[in-house]
Design a protein around this motif. Sequence first.
Motif, PDB file in Angstrom:
ATOM      1  N   GLY A   1       0.820  -1.329  -0.115  1.00 37.32           N
ATOM      2  CA  GLY A   1       0.142  -0.079  -0.084  1.00 37.32           C
ATOM      3  C   GLY A   1       0.832   1.261  -0.135  1.00 37.32           C
ATOM      4  O   GLY A   1       1.956   1.166  -0.094  1.00 37.32           O
TER       5      GLY A   1
ATOM      6  N   TYR B   1      -2.806   8.851   6.514  1.00 34.43           N
ATOM      7  CA  TYR B   1      -3.650   8.208   5.716  1.00 34.43           C
ATOM      8  C   TYR B   1      -2.954   6.963   4.859  1.00 34.43           C
ATOM      9  O   TYR B   1      -1.849   7.047   4.432  1.00 34.43           O
ATOM     10  CB  TYR B   1      -4.132   9.037   4.555  1.00 34.43           C
ATOM     11  CG  TYR B   1      -4.863   8.630   3.471  1.00 34.43           C
ATOM     12  CD1 TYR B   1      -6.213   7.898   3.494  1.00 34.43           C
ATOM     13  CD2 TYR B   1      -4.419   8.661   1.932  1.00 34.43           C
ATOM     14  CE1 TYR B   1      -6.811   7.270   2.303  1.00 34.43           C
ATOM     15  CE2 TYR B   1      -5.321   8.166   0.892  1.00 34.43           C
ATOM     16  CZ  TYR B   1      -6.477   7.583   1.248  1.00 34.43           C
ATOM     17  OH  TYR B   1      -7.140   6.979   0.047  1.00 34.43           O
ATOM     18  N   TYR B   2      -3.747   5.920   5.023  1.00 35.98           N
ATOM     19  CA  TYR B   2      -3.145   4.461   4.284  1.00 35.98           C
ATOM     20  C   TYR B   2      -4.060   4.170   3.372  1.00 35.98           C
ATOM     21  O   TYR B   2      -5.330   3.948   3.704  1.00 35.98           O
ATOM     22  CB  TYR B   2      -2.814   3.696   5.549  1.00 35.98           C
ATOM     23  CG  TYR B   2      -2.580   2.384   4.739  1.00 35.98           C
ATOM     24  CD1 TYR B   2      -1.090   2.170   4.201  1.00 35.98           C
ATOM     25  CD2 TYR B   2      -3.295   1.075   4.755  1.00 35.98           C
ATOM     26  CE1 TYR B   2      -0.641   0.969   3.815  1.00 35.98           C
ATOM     27  CE2 TYR B   2      -2.635   0.012   4.270  1.00 35.98           C
ATOM     28  CZ  TYR B   2      -1.293  -0.137   3.929  1.00 35.98           C
ATOM     29  OH  TYR B   2      -0.941  -1.203   3.268  1.00 35.98           O
ATOM     30  N   ARG B   3      -3.557   3.735   2.236  1.00 34.23           N
ATOM     31  CA  ARG B   3      -4.531   3.352   1.172  1.00 34.23           C
ATOM     32  C   ARG B   3      -3.827   1.881   0.565  1.00 34.23           C
ATOM     33  O   ARG B   3      -2.690   2.111  -0.051  1.00 34.23           O
ATOM     34  CB  ARG B   3      -4.620   4.265  -0.029  1.00 34.23           C
ATOM     35  CG  ARG B   3      -5.258   3.795  -1.202  1.00 34.23           C
ATOM     36  CD  ARG B   3      -5.463   4.811  -2.305  1.00 34.23           C
ATOM     37  NE  ARG B   3      -5.849   4.571  -3.623  1.00 34.23           N
ATOM     38  CZ  ARG B   3      -6.312   5.179  -4.455  1.00 34.23           C
ATOM     39  NH1 ARG B   3      -6.542   6.417  -4.241  1.00 34.23           N
ATOM     40  NH2 ARG B   3      -6.888   4.856  -5.619  1.00 34.23           N
TER      41      ARG B   3
ATOM     42  N   THR C   1      -7.728  -4.974  -2.270  1.00 36.33           N
ATOM     43  CA  THR C   1      -8.504  -5.328  -1.246  1.00 36.33           C
ATOM     44  C   THR C   1      -9.670  -6.264  -1.669  1.00 36.33           C
ATOM     45  O   THR C   1      -9.882  -6.350  -2.941  1.00 36.33           O
ATOM     46  CB  THR C   1      -9.418  -3.982  -0.716  1.00 36.33           C
ATOM     47  OG1 THR C   1     -10.350  -4.422   0.159  1.00 36.33           O
ATOM     48  CG2 THR C   1      -9.816  -3.228  -2.023  1.00 36.33           C
TER      49      THR C   1
ATOM     50  N   ARG D   1     -14.238  -1.253   1.024  1.00 38.87           N
ATOM     51  CA  ARG D   1     -13.176  -0.132   1.411  1.00 38.87           C
ATOM     52  C   ARG D   1     -12.400  -0.304   2.473  1.00 38.87           C
ATOM     53  O   ARG D   1     -12.896  -0.687   3.617  1.00 38.87           O
ATOM     54  CB  ARG D   1     -14.217   1.298   1.784  1.00 38.87           C
ATOM     55  CG  ARG D   1     -13.294   2.247   1.797  1.00 38.87           C
ATOM     56  CD  ARG D   1     -14.028   3.636   2.346  1.00 38.87           C
ATOM     57  NE  ARG D   1     -13.338   4.874   2.627  1.00 38.87           N
ATOM     58  CZ  ARG D   1     -12.908   5.662   1.470  1.00 38.87           C
ATOM     59  NH1 ARG D   1     -13.347   5.553   0.263  1.00 38.87           N
ATOM     60  NH2 ARG D   1     -12.293   6.752   1.891  1.00 38.87           N
TER      61      ARG D   1
ATOM     62  N   ASP E   1      -9.045   1.578   2.857  1.00 38.08           N
ATOM     63  CA  ASP E   1      -8.134   2.613   3.193  1.00 38.08           C
ATOM     64  C   ASP E   1      -8.802   3.471   4.646  1.00 38.08           C
ATOM     65  O   ASP E   1     -10.078   3.454   4.868  1.00 38.08           O
ATOM     66  CB  ASP E   1      -8.417   3.657   1.986  1.00 38.08           C
ATOM     67  CG  ASP E   1      -9.408   4.079   1.702  1.00 38.08           C
ATOM     68  OD1 ASP E   1     -10.350   3.456   1.694  1.00 38.08           O
ATOM     69  OD2 ASP E   1      -9.595   5.335   1.171  1.00 38.08           O
ATOM     70  N   TRP E   2      -8.022   4.194   5.263  1.00 43.48           N
ATOM     71  CA  TRP E   2      -8.458   4.638   6.532  1.00 43.48           C
ATOM     72  C   TRP E   2      -7.476   5.973   6.666  1.00 43.48           C
ATOM     73  O   TRP E   2      -6.489   6.172   6.243  1.00 43.48           O
ATOM     74  CB  TRP E   2      -8.292   3.592   7.549  1.00 43.48           C
ATOM     75  CG  TRP E   2      -6.846   3.304   7.961  1.00 43.48           C
ATOM     76  CD1 TRP E   2      -6.466   2.175   7.205  1.00 43.48           C
ATOM     77  CD2 TRP E   2      -5.781   4.040   8.606  1.00 43.48           C
ATOM     78  NE1 TRP E   2      -5.004   1.979   7.480  1.00 43.48           N
ATOM     79  CE2 TRP E   2      -4.647   2.858   8.492  1.00 43.48           C
ATOM     80  CE3 TRP E   2      -5.657   4.937   9.523  1.00 43.48           C
ATOM     81  CZ2 TRP E   2      -3.468   3.046   8.947  1.00 43.48           C
ATOM     82  CZ3 TRP E   2      -4.370   5.219  10.011  1.00 43.48           C
ATOM     83  CH2 TRP E   2      -3.475   4.350   9.824  1.00 43.48           C
ATOM     84  N   ARG E   3      -8.136   6.761   7.587  1.00 44.63           N
ATOM     85  CA  ARG E   3      -7.428   8.146   7.631  1.00 44.63           C
ATOM     86  C   ARG E   3      -7.789   8.374   9.445  1.00 44.63           C
ATOM     87  O   ARG E   3      -8.683   8.173   9.768  1.00 44.63           O
ATOM     88  CB  ARG E   3      -7.962   9.231   6.776  1.00 44.63           C
ATOM     89  CG  ARG E   3      -7.534  10.681   7.119  1.00 44.63           C
ATOM     90  CD  ARG E   3      -8.083  11.526   5.935  1.00 44.63           C
ATOM     91  NE  ARG E   3      -7.663  11.311   4.714  1.00 44.63           N
ATOM     92  CZ  ARG E   3      -8.480  10.926   3.863  1.00 44.63           C
ATOM     93  NH1 ARG E   3      -9.803  10.619   4.088  1.00 44.63           N
ATOM     94  NH2 ARG E   3      -8.271  10.687   2.627  1.00 44.63           N
TER      95      ARG E   3
END
Length: 855
Positions: free
Chosen positions: A491, A507-509, A513, A517, A519-521
Amino acid sequence: MAPQPRIRGRQAHTPGSTYLAYTPNGKKLITVGVDNFCRIFSTGSDDEPVTVDDCQENNTAIASTNGFFVAGSEDGTVSQYSLENNKLEKILVRTSLPVRDVALSPDGNWVAVASDELVVKVVNTEDMTQVQYLRDQNRGVKHVSFDKTGSHLAVSCTDGNIYMYSLSSEDPNMIRKVEGMIMSIDSDAEATSKVLWHPDGRAFATPTVSRDVQVMSFSDWERQKAFRTDHSADITAAAWSPNGAILATTSSDLNLYLWDTKSQKLLTKFDDMKATVLAMAWHPTENILSYTNNDGELFIHSDIVPSEHASLLSQAVQPAPFFHDPSEGRSGNATKPLTNGTKQTLPERRARRDGTPDSLDDILGPDAISDDEMDDFVEDDDGAGYAPAVNSHGKRTNGHLGALHSPSSKRRVHGSSSFAPEIHEAFQPGSTPWRGNRRYLCLNLVGFVWTVSQEQSHHTVTVEFYDREFHRDFHFTDPWLYDKACLNENGTLFSSQPKGDTPAIVYYRPHETWTTRTDWRTELPKGESVTAIALSESYIVVTTSANYVRIYTLFGLPFRIYRQKSSPAVTCAAWRDYVLTVGNGPVGGDGMCQLQYTIENVKRDEVYQSEDTVALTPKSTLSSVFFSDDGDPYIYDSTGVLLTLLHWRTSAQARWVPMLDTTLLSRLSTGQKQETYWPVAVANRKFHCIILKGQDKHPYFPRPILSEFDFQLPLSGPKPPAKDPDAMHEDEDEAQDPQTDQLRLEHTLLLSSTLHTQLSSTLSSTRPSSAQRLALQQFDSAVDKTLLQLIAAECLAGEDRGMKALEMAGLLHDSDGMMLERAGKIAQRYGRDLLRDKIGELAERRLAEREEEEE
């Protein structure tokens, strides 16, 4: 209107960007270019110009007085040269990024420096420790320009704004931000946005985005008349005639126009320019316009103004082209009258301090501090080290030596006995500073992340991969203004700094997956900023301004948080379950804080090395830190040395071992190449980097090509790289060059031994793969084979070298006695019977020791 005949140019410099300046008296014309010399031409003479050899390369700006001239270059150096002896006098100031423009105050006492840095520096030419800092820009600066009095400085920023500063007080004051007049351009663009002060001192003009030249009144900041040029491309240079009666403009459309200032009508045109003109200057008293282009040429155009208009140059200073004259006032508010056509911004300019033209009052104004108080005025505000520390006896301390400073650290001067240590700035491995409106946030073997600034509202971020079959590139709009990033196979991690009421964000993407969803922030506490981030296959690491180390799982679960002992934090790196953090520690003998590192296994909650010292030489700095593909820590320092950490899994046993000194590479042995190396990674036991040519300090666009170098321990000067240990055979006992072969074998021995130690340490703590076991055997075998070759070389050298050969035999691993047997055969082959007997005795002792151990 018929075009004018083309004049012949002179090849002043190597083809490339070339700039020029007249001395105020018009006697000399100086040029600088991409080569490492300056040229001084004498007006009215056809003699060869004087060449000043001791100059920097890639010069970008020049300004001159009658006694000296100042030149700035892309390596960040601003140098002063004497016109009396045509030699370098001193280096006035250095910037960390390329210099784009320099301007001298009318009295020659101050030079303003525009660069890709956010800060404009105004440096005293007599005392370089006297520096004023102009800080209101949020982007790099393209041009700087003093007004006629020297009390105001116009700064043309790459963000498309003009920042107007008053220098008439102790602290420079931005009095106006002029928006919408110049265009937003890259700092290295050929187009110009320079402020052109009209000679009457009451107005200035600038090229606009519509390729016109707009005039603005300096007293009421209202737009006045404009020159509607016919240029079909951006304007690259413009200049008022000495009396302001004529304006010359040129463009990358290869046309040069002369305009009547009073009517804004075209006087004449030259439409067959050979190359794009980058700089123009009128002779102070004669009908001559000189210009230089991007092909290294100089043109001295005599009688450039046609005879029917030449009388315009003989007139007194002409008024700026106003719709209304501000001196007549509006709504009953009359402005102050001019003295000799020049606005007196201070009461008679404090009578110019008894008439001396080099008075500091010309810059500092009526409230300026006295000479005795000047030491207290000069502060190293940006930590660049230009203001030397002074002890209680008025002597300079060793604090003036050039070391890396934190922007927040200020050096106390004159009257203060306190000592301010020099701390190492925080940095993000793999990232570059802003250059123009773009920068790399991350660059490694997986791919690269880069961002483009779209003014202050947002950025645009692009993530590209080398292996596009495995991952797809992506691009997104970034309203959080991410300034750090990490990229791996799993990622991409981003972070931004707090701004206003918005806290810092992580923020990680992930790349792949199997849910909708993932990704998270997350936000950090208010006021806490991010100093560095790291991403591994298992964890995310964030070091902050509060000296916290925050560790998250890949899906945003807070896993650990603790306060780092060494502070302020500098950087971090991660690999699988391992985290390496670096911070400032105790002050060393060079006045700088020693860097300390900690390595821990996050999953097991085990600390392997706690606050151990990063081995740097005095005055050097840390450039990068990372784990190799095998999970070994590496650092790269400012001296160009790559080091690895051996025995790091054993407490108090770690040591930094140099694996490559790039200054000793054979490609640099001739001295003809000038290049440095920007670290990227260590993989497959090779150093991967980007080669930077000339004075470049960081890679730029287009995306650079990665290069790789084999490890080369610094045993001697530049030499050929070691051969592949697997390709060596024990019968290679003769060489074309015995000395070179001896050095090669010694290097192979030490390198193989180091890699063996490194790998065996890894295998003792992890579950080894078959490939790792095979590699360990190969390193073991390479050590023994190299020792046998060295024994053969000693036998060939003569009987008196037998003791050294016996010492080498004692270093053989020889678990089954086979290697010592081979060593004895080598000695017998060369007729060294005594050595053969000694090796036999050594073999018998080792056999007896093994039998005792078995019992």
